[in-house]
Scaffold this motif. Sequence first.
Motif, PDB file in Angstrom:
ATOM      1  N   LEU A  76     -24.705  34.976 -20.559  1.00 21.10           N
ATOM      2  CA  LEU A  76     -24.933  33.534 -20.446  1.00 21.10           C
ATOM      3  C   LEU A  76     -24.467  32.969 -19.117  1.00 21.10           C
ATOM      4  O   LEU A  76     -24.699  31.782 -18.831  1.00 21.10           O
ATOM      5  N   ALA A  77     -23.787  33.787 -18.303  1.00 25.65           N
ATOM      6  CA  ALA A  77     -23.336  33.382 -16.959  1.00 25.65           C
ATOM      7  C   ALA A  77     -22.606  32.041 -17.023  1.00 25.65           C
ATOM      8  O   ALA A  77     -21.722  31.849 -17.850  1.00 25.65           O
ATOM      9  N   THR A  78     -23.005  31.083 -16.171  1.00 27.79           N
ATOM     10  CA  THR A  78     -22.311  29.786 -16.122  1.00 27.79           C
ATOM     11  C   THR A  78     -22.786  28.815 -17.197  1.00 27.79           C
ATOM     12  O   THR A  78     -22.310  27.678 -17.255  1.00 27.79           O
ATOM     13  N   ASN A  79     -23.720  29.253 -18.044  1.00 33.67           N
ATOM     14  CA  ASN A  79     -24.182  28.386 -19.134  1.00 33.67           C
ATOM     15  C   ASN A  79     -23.216  28.364 -20.305  1.00 33.67           C
ATOM     16  O   ASN A  79     -23.424  27.624 -21.268  1.00 33.67           O
ATOM     17  N   ALA A  80     -22.182  29.196 -20.249  1.00 33.81           N
ATOM     18  CA  ALA A  80     -21.191  29.226 -21.320  1.00 33.81           C
ATOM     19  C   ALA A  80     -19.824  29.535 -20.721  1.00 33.81           C
ATOM     20  O   ALA A  80     -19.712  30.167 -19.664  1.00 33.81           O
ATOM     21  N   GLU A  81     -18.786  29.095 -21.415  1.00 35.47           N
ATOM     22  CA  GLU A  81     -17.411  29.366 -20.984  1.00 35.47           C
ATOM     23  C   GLU A  81     -16.573  29.746 -22.200  1.00 35.47           C
ATOM     24  O   GLU A  81     -16.535  29.013 -23.191  1.00 35.47           O
ATOM     25  N   ALA A  82     -15.935  30.903 -22.121  1.00 37.03           N
ATOM     26  CA  ALA A  82     -15.015  31.330 -23.181  1.00 37.03           C
ATOM     27  C   ALA A  82     -13.705  30.570 -23.002  1.00 37.03           C
ATOM     28  O   ALA A  82     -13.047  30.688 -21.972  1.00 37.03           O
ATOM     29  N   LEU A  83     -13.319  29.785 -23.985  1.00 36.17           N
ATOM     30  CA  LEU A  83     -12.070  29.027 -23.927  1.00 36.17           C
ATOM     31  C   LEU A  83     -10.895  29.825 -24.472  1.00 36.17           C
ATOM     32  O   LEU A  83      -9.759  29.650 -24.032  1.00 36.17           O
ATOM     33  N   ALA A  84     -11.171  30.689 -25.423  1.00 37.91           N
ATOM     34  CA  ALA A  84     -10.135  31.534 -26.020  1.00 37.91           C
ATOM     35  C   ALA A  84     -10.841  32.684 -26.717  1.00 37.91           C
ATOM     36  O   ALA A  84     -12.004  32.556 -27.136  1.00 37.91           O
ATOM     37  N   PRO A  85     -10.170  33.836 -26.781  1.00 34.59           N
ATOM     38  CA  PRO A  85      -8.791  34.150 -26.368  1.00 34.59           C
ATOM     39  C   PRO A  85      -8.673  34.367 -24.862  1.00 34.59           C
ATOM     40  O   PRO A  85      -9.671  34.559 -24.169  1.00 34.59           O
ATOM     41  N   GLU A  86      -7.452  34.408 -24.384  1.00 35.49           N
ATOM     42  CA  GLU A  86      -7.200  34.494 -22.956  1.00 35.49           C
ATOM     43  C   GLU A  86      -7.659  35.826 -22.373  1.00 35.49           C
ATOM     44  O   GLU A  86      -8.098  35.880 -21.226  1.00 35.49           O
ATOM     45  N   TRP A  87      -7.548  36.914 -23.160  1.00 38.26           N
ATOM     46  CA  TRP A  87      -7.962  38.221 -22.621  1.00 38.26           C
ATOM     47  C   TRP A  87      -9.444  38.231 -22.261  1.00 38.26           C
ATOM     48  O   TRP A  87      -9.869  38.913 -21.311  1.00 38.26           O
ATOM     49  N   LEU A  88     -10.265  37.467 -23.005  1.00 41.29           N
ATOM     50  CA  LEU A  88     -11.692  37.428 -22.721  1.00 41.29           C
ATOM     51  C   LEU A  88     -11.948  36.662 -21.427  1.00 41.29           C
ATOM     52  O   LEU A  88     -12.772  37.079 -20.598  1.00 41.29           O
ATOM     53  N   ARG A  89     -11.254  35.549 -21.233  1.00 40.06           N
ATOM     54  CA  ARG A  89     -11.382  34.799 -19.976  1.00 40.06           C
ATOM     55  C   ARG A  89     -10.989  35.683 -18.790  1.00 40.06           C
ATOM     56  O   ARG A  89     -11.661  35.713 -17.761  1.00 40.06           O
ATOM     57  N   THR A  90      -9.893  36.417 -18.943  1.00 38.36           N
ATOM     58  CA  THR A  90      -9.427  37.289 -17.870  1.00 38.36           C
ATOM     59  C   THR A  90     -10.441  38.391 -17.569  1.00 38.36           C
ATOM     60  O   THR A  90     -10.744  38.690 -16.409  1.00 38.36           O
ATOM     61  N   SER A  91     -10.993  38.981 -18.605  1.00 39.61           N
ATOM     62  CA  SER A  91     -11.963  40.054 -18.432  1.00 39.61           C
ATOM     63  C   SER A  91     -13.215  39.567 -17.717  1.00 39.61           C
ATOM     64  O   SER A  91     -13.718  40.217 -16.791  1.00 39.61           O
ATOM     65  N   LEU A  92     -13.725  38.402 -18.122  1.00 43.89           N
ATOM     66  CA  LEU A  92     -14.919  37.849 -17.483  1.00 43.89           C
ATOM     67  C   LEU A  92     -14.629  37.448 -16.040  1.00 43.89           C
ATOM     68  O   LEU A  92     -15.464  37.645 -15.145  1.00 43.89           O
ATOM     69  N   ARG A  93     -13.446  36.880 -15.792  1.00 47.79           N
ATOM     70  CA  ARG A  93     -13.070  36.490 -14.434  1.00 47.79           C
ATOM     71  C   ARG A  93     -12.993  37.714 -13.523  1.00 47.79           C
ATOM     72  O   ARG A  93     -13.520  37.716 -12.408  1.00 47.79           O
ATOM     73  N   ASP A  94     -12.362  38.790 -14.007  1.00 50.14           N
ATOM     74  CA  ASP A  94     -12.233  40.001 -13.193  1.00 50.14           C
ATOM     75  C   ASP A  94     -13.592  40.619 -12.907  1.00 50.14           C
ATOM     76  O   ASP A  94     -13.849  41.114 -11.806  1.00 50.14           O
ATOM     77  N   ARG A  95     -14.467  40.597 -13.903  1.00 46.82           N
ATOM     78  CA  ARG A  95     -15.799  41.157 -13.679  1.00 46.82           C
ATOM     79  C   ARG A  95     -16.560  40.326 -12.653  1.00 46.82           C
ATOM     80  O   ARG A  95     -17.208  40.884 -11.749  1.00 46.82           O
ATOM     81  N   ALA A  96     -16.479  38.998 -12.771  1.00 48.58           N
ATOM     82  CA  ALA A  96     -17.166  38.133 -11.815  1.00 48.58           C
ATOM     83  C   ALA A  96     -16.605  38.319 -10.405  1.00 48.58           C
ATOM     84  O   ALA A  96     -17.351  38.330  -9.410  1.00 48.58           O
ATOM     85  N   ALA A  97     -15.292  38.480 -10.297  1.00 48.23           N
ATOM     86  CA  ALA A  97     -14.670  38.684  -8.980  1.00 48.23           C
ATOM     87  C   ALA A  97     -15.146  39.994  -8.364  1.00 48.23           C
ATOM     88  O   ALA A  97     -15.394  40.074  -7.149  1.00 48.23           O
ATOM     89  N   ALA A  98     -15.278  41.039  -9.188  1.00 44.91           N
ATOM     90  CA  ALA A  98     -15.729  42.314  -8.674  1.00 44.91           C
ATOM     91  C   ALA A  98     -17.169  42.228  -8.178  1.00 44.91           C
ATOM     92  O   ALA A  98     -17.514  42.786  -7.130  1.00 44.91           O
ATOM     93  N   VAL A  99     -18.004  41.492  -8.879  1.00 47.41           N
ATOM     94  CA  VAL A  99     -19.394  41.307  -8.431  1.00 47.41           C
ATOM     95  C   VAL A  99     -19.432  40.507  -7.135  1.00 47.41           C
ATOM     96  O   VAL A  99     -20.194  40.818  -6.211  1.00 47.41           O
ATOM     97  N   ALA A 100     -18.617  39.429  -7.064  1.00 44.61           N
ATOM     98  CA  ALA A 100     -18.589  38.599  -5.857  1.00 44.61           C
ATOM     99  C   ALA A 100     -18.132  39.422  -4.645  1.00 44.61           C
ATOM    100  O   ALA A 100     -18.675  39.281  -3.545  1.00 44.61           O
TER     101      ALA A 100
END
Length: 324
Positions: A293-317
């Motif tokens: 869903l890319a930027t069309n959705a945001e995981a608010l919780a749990p925190e591990w999911l936010r961290t995982s998605l952030r790290d994956r996005a950073a690696a792609v960037a």
Amino acid sequence: MRADRLVSLVLLLRRHGRLSAAALARELEVSTRTVMRDIEALSAAGVPVYAERGRLGGFALLPGFQTELTGLNHDEALALLVAGSRRGAQAFGLGSALASAMRKVVDALPESYRVTAAGAVQRLLIDPETDLLSRRLVAEEVPTTVVAEIRRAVFAGHKLRIHYAAADQAPTWRTVDPIGLVTVRDQGYLLATRAGADRTYRLARVLAAEELDEPAQRPDRVDLDRVWQERSTRFRTGGDQVTVLVRVDPARREDLVGAALAVHAEEADVDGRLRLEVTFQDQRHAEWALWQLATNAEALAPEWLRTSLRDRAAAVATRYAGPS
């Protein structure tokens, strides 16, 4: 039309053994008087149909009467029964049998029908290998010898020995009592029990199979659709499920809900987005669904999911930060 009805009447009696005139009339959507005239016509043509009197009586064919279609063998007849899905026939290793059976069916048609059918089939395409976005739809391939051995054990009611490679595990041999075969979205499954416990095996992970002489421990009759539904429910409600709080663009709500196992709560957020509490099969499933869903959705919780998605996005960037 009457010829078609007469054939249908014979096939109904072949399938059910005995039917009353009223039951035949309902099946054929005609009057009982028409059924009686058709019975007389069949008898006059030499078809051995007879009447049984009494409360449980009706019409039946003499035992042993058969109608054959150009010498269809067992696998060809079976392939026709699953031909509602060409991919289903492929999943069960019946692709070549289906092609052979269809050639025999075409050969049995009257010449005028054969010409018409040949022209019509050019106007129909079912389950092409790619969709409108040119994505190739690849069905799982199972060696013909393996799936044929599995089929034999399923139909004969014998125990089956399989060399199975479960996900993230080394292949092992196991002996099971086969119940039936199921195909879902081009993936084939063997439903079985092992030491009395329900087991579901993906056909693509069966490396080898051997039908045993020992009878399988299973009921004589089975409602395969009900069994599949029960196992699907247990699969969705068991395992390492995770519940996630998500904000999503209303335009992508159905994509989120379609990927999730269940939706527990939903409300509109202050900015017009939707806030949903949904459950996924496991952590990998949750991460995959939100990433789609890319930027069309945001995981608010749990925190591990936010961290995982952030790290994956950073690696792609990082990968695309410099020149190619």
